[in-house]
Design a protein around this motif. Structure first.
Motif: not given
Length: 337
Positions: A156, A167, A170
């Motif tokens: 991150r 993000d 992610d």
């Protein structure tokens, strides 16, 4: 690169949680180290020092087991590429690596497979654990869990350093990131018998982390034929960029060739490696960098002897098959019945 590199930079992860100025300084240092060198030392990473010492201790105990105990969990018994290999079992650039090693991944159940399943679906499955050392399993799985949490947090930080949403990476990980641990022992060798602990290569995946002992040996090719030693530094992890992160940034970040030179006769070297990769079913996109960074991207620079595809599972399988020929034969036997 604007100047000759003679050492690997050290950066302090605690600054990421500091004041706005400290956070920005950390992101700047991270961006520089990952772009210009592809390697750095990370201190104050947040993984408990006592846990790291315990993992080093139990790893030494594993390699000290009798051969019959280690061979009871030999990788040849696993179609998931988990387990133990003797020295010279792994091949890099056509030459055997003089290291013994124990590989494990995330402890997940074997996937049901059919003729329509992607070939890499067979890579998910249970690890092998030596009955003679029951302490190994809980310690390594605990370390794996801690390393995954820390490395995803660092990823991150990379997103922010690249001026992407925090993000941004992610979705590639979800609930099943590709967590690969490798315990490695490099036995000492006389100069006359060769010095390839592991041959020159780039890592696949996103990020690699190495916990070194006190024995030198890791070398980084900062420029063509210019090698710098990544000497052991207490209370740090060595971090390097993998090819997927290089390709995902169109070469803005750098996956760097590195190697390990065997220790001298009478010595040994212990390295504990953690590799963070995306989920096996992920396809990694080319992330759109802001213009001021995109114009500095080098383009794809993947090692031609270590080809990479953005299909994560296929790339990971390809690497396993290439570097472990004995296990690859077993794997092909499994899928052909």
């Amino acid at each position: 690169m604007s100047q000759t590199v003679t050492s690997i930079p050290l950066i302090d992860f605690s600054q990421f949680s500091g004041s706005p100025d400290q956070r920005e300084a950390f992101l700047s240092q991270l961006r520089y180290a990952a772009r210009e060198i592809g390697f750095f030392y990370l201190k104050n990473h947040g993984v408990d020092a006592q846990l790291l010492h315990a993992v080093q201790r139990v790893s030494r105990e594993f390699f000290a087991l009798p051969d019959e105990d280690k061979l009871s969990v030999a990788m040849i018994h696993s179609s998931h590429f988990r387990g133990y290999n003797r020295a010279a079992s792994k091949i890099t650039r056509g030459q055997p690596d003089w290291r013994e090693q124990f590989d494990l991944g995330a402890e997940r159940p074997k996937l049901p497979v059919s003729e329509k399943s992607p070939a890499w679906a067979r890579l998910q499955g249970p690890n092998q654990w030596p009955a003679a050392l029951p302490e190994l399993r809980p310690l390594l799985l605990h370390w794996q869990q801690e390393m995954t949490a820390m490395s995803l947090r660092l990823l991150r930080a990379f997103a922010l350093a690249l001026r992407l949403p925090e993000d941004a990476f992610d979705p590639l990980y979800g609930e099943k990131p590709n967590e690969h641990i490798k315990l490695i022992r490099y036995p000492g060798r006389s100069e006359s018998s060769g010095n390839q602990g592991v041959g020159a290569h780039k890592d696949s995946g996103f990020l690699s982390f190495l916990l070194q002992d006190e024995q030198r040996g890791l070398q980084v090719e900062v420029e063509e034929n210019q090698w710098v030693e990544a000497l052991p530094v207490a209370d740090t992890l060595v971090v390097n960029i993998g090819e997927l992160l290089e390709l995902a940034t169109n070469g803005y970040l750098r996956a760097t060739v590195h190697r390990v030179i065997s220790p001298p006769a009478g010595a040994e070297r212990l390295s504990l490696a953690f590799f963070l990769g995306a989920q096996l079913d992920a396809v990694v996109p080319l992330f759109p960098l802001p213009e001021e960074l995109a114009k500095e991207a080098r383009g794809e620079a993947s090692d031609p002897l270590n080809p990479l595809f953005r299909d994560v599972g296929f790339n990971y399988l390809k690497g396993r098959l290439r570097s472990h020929p004995d296990v690859a034969q077993r794997y092909y036997a499994d899928i052909t019945g």
